[in-house]
Motif scaffolding. Structure first.
Motif, PDB file in Angstrom:
ATOM      1  N   GLN A 208      81.221  17.781  76.753  1.00  0.00           N
ATOM      2  CA  GLN A 208      80.607  16.452  76.699  1.00  0.00           C
ATOM      3  C   GLN A 208      80.493  15.935  75.264  1.00  0.00           C
TER       4      GLN A 208
ATOM      5  N   ASP B 179      63.399  16.841  79.017  1.00  0.00           N
ATOM      6  CA  ASP B 179      63.295  18.088  79.759  1.00  0.00           C
ATOM      7  C   ASP B 179      63.006  19.258  78.828  1.00  0.00           C
TER       8      ASP B 179
ATOM      9  N   GLU C 182      69.246  13.531  75.218  1.00  0.00           N
ATOM     10  CA  GLU C 182      67.961  13.381  75.870  1.00  0.00           C
ATOM     11  C   GLU C 182      67.181  14.678  75.713  1.00  0.00           C
TER      12      GLU C 182
ATOM     13  N   THR D  55      72.200  22.262  83.270  1.00  0.00           N
ATOM     14  CA  THR D  55      70.848  22.774  83.465  1.00  0.00           C
ATOM     15  C   THR D  55      70.822  24.282  83.268  1.00  0.00           C
TER      16      THR D  55
ATOM     17  N   THR E 227      75.173  12.795  77.166  1.00  0.00           N
ATOM     18  CA  THR E 227      74.073  13.002  78.105  1.00  0.00           C
ATOM     19  C   THR E 227      73.925  14.483  78.417  1.00  0.00           C
ATOM     20  N   LYS E 228      72.690  14.955  78.475  1.00  0.00           N
ATOM     21  CA  LYS E 228      72.432  16.362  78.799  1.00  0.00           C
ATOM     22  C   LYS E 228      72.437  16.539  80.314  1.00  0.00           C
ATOM     23  N   SER E 229      73.556  16.973  80.845  1.00  0.00           N
ATOM     24  CA  SER E 229      73.679  17.105  82.299  1.00  0.00           C
ATOM     25  C   SER E 229      73.699  18.551  82.772  1.00  0.00           C
TER      26      SER E 229
ATOM     27  N   GLU F  37      73.503  19.285  76.823  1.00  0.00           N
ATOM     28  CA  GLU F  37      74.867  18.803  76.952  1.00  0.00           C
ATOM     29  C   GLU F  37      75.837  19.973  76.754  1.00  0.00           C
TER      30      GLU F  37
ATOM     31  N   LYS G 245      67.544  20.833  80.355  1.00  0.00           N
ATOM     32  CA  LYS G 245      68.891  20.284  80.362  1.00  0.00           C
ATOM     33  C   LYS G 245      69.489  20.289  78.951  1.00  0.00           C
TER      34      LYS G 245
END
Length: 228
Positions: free
Chosen positions: A46, A128, A125, A26, A22-24, A42, A40
């Motif tokens: 991750q 964004d 993802e 930023t 997951t791209k968390s 990853e 965003k």
């Protein structure tokens, strides 16, 4: 681990257990008009967390190391999986030379993350990222805001087109010498936090052209000239 399975069968099984990271994280990027946008992505941790456990579960090790490539005469980053009897290079990409330690570290981190995603066919993802790209594309361009100031008033559009054409030529030369388009784009992101040359300011475009020309000189052994 099923010891009756071959190395390749265990590798396939491990990849089947991997989940897209997951791209968390930023990142915030300034725009030409003085605004800002965020996207965003990853982190390397991750991606490794998605890759390592399934590999270890199936008796497979993972390493990423820089080695000298005699064919291309440059350092490359290799993503390797192995066990006691087997050794596979899943991905190999060039490491560009840097004089700045921070830029070098950013480049290596980005390339390690990107190489792992490529090697194990992982995605993230990208909503964004797409939104950020659309936002930049819609922004009006104002030549008076360019860092070069008065120097952009003399045929700014023609001058910029000339610089972009020169950058494109230099990139094509480097790709002919073995550098990948993905690798060149990764340098843009790591250094200027944009994903294409046309999003650079005029000042950044000149700097980018000089870096490309310097790299061409190093790989071809001849003068390539500056973007001007």
């Amino acid at each position: 681990m099923d010891e009756t399975k071959t190395f390749d069968e265990r590798l396939i099984a491990a990849m089947g257990e991997m989940v897209n990271p997951t791209k968390s994280a930023t990142a915030e990027v300034p725009t030409r008009s003085g605004g800002r946008y965020t996207y965003k992505h990853e982190t390397l941790d991750q991606v490794l967390a998605a890759v390592r456990p399934p590999l270890i579960k199936n008796g497979i090790g993972l390493t990423q190391k820089q080695v000298w490539d005699e064919t291309t005469q440059q350092y490359v980053l290799q993503t390797i999986v192995f066990d006691a009897e087997n050794h596979r290079i899943l991905d190999q990409r060039p490491i560009l030379p840097f004089t700045d330690a921070q830029a070098c570290g950013s480049w290596e981190t980005y390339m390690r993350r990107y190489a792992l995603r490529t090697a194990f066919a992982l995605t993230g993802e990208d909503d964004d990222g797409k939104a950020a790209k659309d936002y930049v594309a819609q922004e009006p361009r104002n030549p008076t805001n360019h860092p070069l100031g008065k120097t952009t008033k003399q045929k700014p559009v023609e001058r910029r087109k000339k610089m972009l054409a020169r950058v494109t030529q230099l990139r094509m030369t480097l790709m002919e010498r073995g550098l990948s388009e993905d690798g060149l784009n990764a340098y843009l992101i790591a250094t200027y936090e944009v994903d294409s040359a046309d999003k650079l300011t005029d000042e950044q475009l000149v700097d980018y052209g000089k870096q490309l020309a310097k790299t061409v000189d190093e790989y071809q052994g001849k003068e390539a000239g500056d973007v001007d």
